[in-house]
Design a protein around this motif. Structure first.
Motif, PDB file in Angstrom:
ATOM      1  N   ASP A   6       0.788  -1.233   0.000  1.00 46.32           N
ATOM      2  CA  ASP A   6       0.000   0.000   0.000  1.00 46.32           C
ATOM      3  C   ASP A   6       0.819   1.281   0.000  1.00 46.32           C
ATOM      4  O   ASP A   6       0.314   2.331  -0.371  1.00 46.32           O
ATOM      5  CB  ASP A   6      -0.954   0.010   1.197  1.00 46.32           C
ATOM      6  N   ASN A   7       2.065   1.222   0.420  1.00 49.23           N
ATOM      7  CA  ASN A   7       2.883   2.431   0.497  1.00 49.23           C
ATOM      8  C   ASN A   7       3.840   2.588  -0.690  1.00 49.23           C
ATOM      9  O   ASN A   7       4.570   3.561  -0.766  1.00 49.23           O
ATOM     10  CB  ASN A   7       3.658   2.458   1.815  1.00 49.23           C
ATOM     11  N   TYR A   8       3.874   1.617  -1.605  1.00 47.45           N
ATOM     12  CA  TYR A   8       4.776   1.674  -2.756  1.00 47.45           C
ATOM     13  C   TYR A   8       4.003   1.874  -4.044  1.00 47.45           C
ATOM     14  O   TYR A   8       2.922   1.320  -4.228  1.00 47.45           O
ATOM     15  CB  TYR A   8       5.582   0.377  -2.879  1.00 47.45           C
ATOM     16  N   VAL A   9       4.586   2.654  -4.945  1.00 40.30           N
ATOM     17  CA  VAL A   9       4.019   2.853  -6.282  1.00 40.30           C
ATOM     18  C   VAL A   9       5.143   2.762  -7.309  1.00 40.30           C
ATOM     19  O   VAL A   9       6.311   2.972  -6.987  1.00 40.30           O
ATOM     20  CB  VAL A   9       3.303   4.223  -6.415  1.00 40.30           C
ATOM     21  N   LYS A  10       4.769   2.429  -8.526  1.00 37.83           N
ATOM     22  CA  LYS A  10       5.721   2.452  -9.640  1.00 37.83           C
ATOM     23  C   LYS A  10       5.557   3.777 -10.357  1.00 37.83           C
ATOM     24  O   LYS A  10       4.435   4.216 -10.615  1.00 37.83           O
ATOM     25  CB  LYS A  10       5.437   1.299 -10.604  1.00 37.83           C
ATOM     26  N   ILE A  11       6.674   4.401 -10.679  1.00 36.27           N
ATOM     27  CA  ILE A  11       6.674   5.675 -11.398  1.00 36.27           C
ATOM     28  C   ILE A  11       7.445   5.516 -12.690  1.00 36.27           C
ATOM     29  O   ILE A  11       8.529   4.925 -12.711  1.00 36.27           O
ATOM     30  CB  ILE A  11       7.274   6.802 -10.531  1.00 36.27           C
ATOM     31  N   LEU A  12       6.885   6.048 -13.756  1.00 35.95           N
ATOM     32  CA  LEU A  12       7.518   5.997 -15.069  1.00 35.95           C
ATOM     33  C   LEU A  12       8.391   7.234 -15.263  1.00 35.95           C
ATOM     34  O   LEU A  12       7.973   8.352 -14.954  1.00 35.95           O
ATOM     35  CB  LEU A  12       6.435   5.945 -16.158  1.00 35.95           C
ATOM     36  N   PHE A  13       9.590   7.015 -15.786  1.00 35.63           N
ATOM     37  CA  PHE A  13      10.518   8.094 -16.130  1.00 35.63           C
ATOM     38  C   PHE A  13      10.760   8.017 -17.635  1.00 35.63           C
ATOM     39  O   PHE A  13      11.141   6.960 -18.145  1.00 35.63           O
ATOM     40  CB  PHE A  13      11.859   7.920 -15.397  1.00 35.63           C
ATOM     41  N   ARG A  14      10.527   9.108 -18.336  1.00 31.34           N
ATOM     42  CA  ARG A  14      10.778   9.175 -19.776  1.00 31.34           C
ATOM     43  C   ARG A  14      11.866  10.231 -19.970  1.00 31.34           C
ATOM     44  O   ARG A  14      11.766  11.335 -19.459  1.00 31.34           O
ATOM     45  CB  ARG A  14       9.507   9.557 -20.526  1.00 31.34           C
ATOM     46  N   PHE A  15      12.916   9.874 -20.710  1.00 32.51           N
ATOM     47  CA  PHE A  15      14.057  10.779 -20.859  1.00 32.51           C
ATOM     48  C   PHE A  15      14.810  10.460 -22.143  1.00 32.51           C
ATOM     49  O   PHE A  15      14.671   9.375 -22.705  1.00 32.51           O
ATOM     50  CB  PHE A  15      15.011  10.654 -19.661  1.00 32.51           C
ATOM     51  N   HIS A  16      15.633  11.407 -22.576  1.00 39.71           N
ATOM     52  CA  HIS A  16      16.498  11.178 -23.725  1.00 39.71           C
ATOM     53  C   HIS A  16      17.849  10.684 -23.214  1.00 39.71           C
ATOM     54  O   HIS A  16      18.441  11.281 -22.318  1.00 39.71           O
ATOM     55  CB  HIS A  16      16.692  12.461 -24.545  1.00 39.71           C
ATOM     56  N   SER A  17      18.322   9.589 -23.773  1.00 39.10           N
ATOM     57  CA  SER A  17      19.624   9.043 -23.397  1.00 39.10           C
ATOM     58  C   SER A  17      20.671   9.483 -24.400  1.00 39.10           C
ATOM     59  O   SER A  17      20.548   9.201 -25.599  1.00 39.10           O
ATOM     60  CB  SER A  17      19.559   7.514 -23.362  1.00 39.10           C
ATOM     61  N   ASP A  18      21.694  10.174 -23.901  1.00 39.46           N
ATOM     62  CA  ASP A  18      22.810  10.569 -24.771  1.00 39.46           C
ATOM     63  C   ASP A  18      23.637   9.352 -25.165  1.00 39.46           C
ATOM     64  O   ASP A  18      24.221   9.314 -26.244  1.00 39.46           O
ATOM     65  CB  ASP A  18      23.699  11.599 -24.062  1.00 39.46           C
ATOM     66  N   ILE A  19      23.679   8.342 -24.308  1.00 36.74           N
ATOM     67  CA  ILE A  19      24.447   7.127 -24.591  1.00 36.74           C
ATOM     68  C   ILE A  19      23.794   6.331 -25.714  1.00 36.74           C
ATOM     69  O   ILE A  19      24.446   5.918 -26.666  1.00 36.74           O
ATOM     70  CB  ILE A  19      24.581   6.256 -23.322  1.00 36.74           C
TER      71      ILE A  19
END
Length: 155
Positions: A6-19
């Motif tokens: 109940d205290n944990y959530v999944k969060i999505l991260f969207r980003f540009h990877s220079d690698i």
């Protein structure tokens, strides 16, 4: 929304990877700080997402397009750092390298047999870690990147 409990959530991260030179997505676990204000504390070590570390306080909101909680910005930095390490010498055991850094106070998460991401807690002297990283890189055992180096770890 996927939850560990109940205290944990999944969060999505969207980003540009220079690698990788492309847009990327990574999902990570966070604990709820204030659900109504959209505040969460990162509880994962980022594998690829830059400029974020475990224990940072994030603002995330539900994104209709993504259909999940999505990172918007960092509200408070923890002072921790994230280092990405690639094993270059395949004759070496990646777990032994991880153990070396664990003895110096750093925890890590292995992505595969050749790559891991490491948390440098704010309380750990980064000069000692950096010296070991540089030593292993000079020996061509590893290569590393510092995608999130906290102010307290810069010198």
């Amino acid at each position: 929304m996927t939850t560990k409990n109940d205290n944990y959530v999944k969060i999505l991260f969207r980003f540009h990877s220079d690698i990788f030179e492309e847009e990327m997505v990574e999902t990570m676990w966070a604990t709820i700080v204030d659900k109504h204000k959209g505040l969460f504390k990162l509880d994962s070590i980022p594998f690829y997402a830059p400029q974020i570390a475990s224990d940072d306080i994030l603002f995330a909101e539900f994104d209709d397009h993504e259909q999940m909680l999505t990172y918007r910005r960092t509200v408070e930095y923890s002072g921790n750092s994230t280092i990405q390490i690639v094993l270059m010498d395949k004759s070496k055991d990646i777990n032994q390298i991880r153990d070396t850094f664990k003895e110096l106070g750093c925890v890590s998460e292995k992505n595969n047999g050749e790559y891991f991401s490491m948390l440098i807690p704010s309380t750990v002297d980064y000069k000692i870690i950096k010296k070991k990283l540089d030593e292993l890189e000079t020996q061509e055992i590893i290569s590393y990147a510092e995608p999130c180096l906290a102010d307290g770890h810069r010198y």
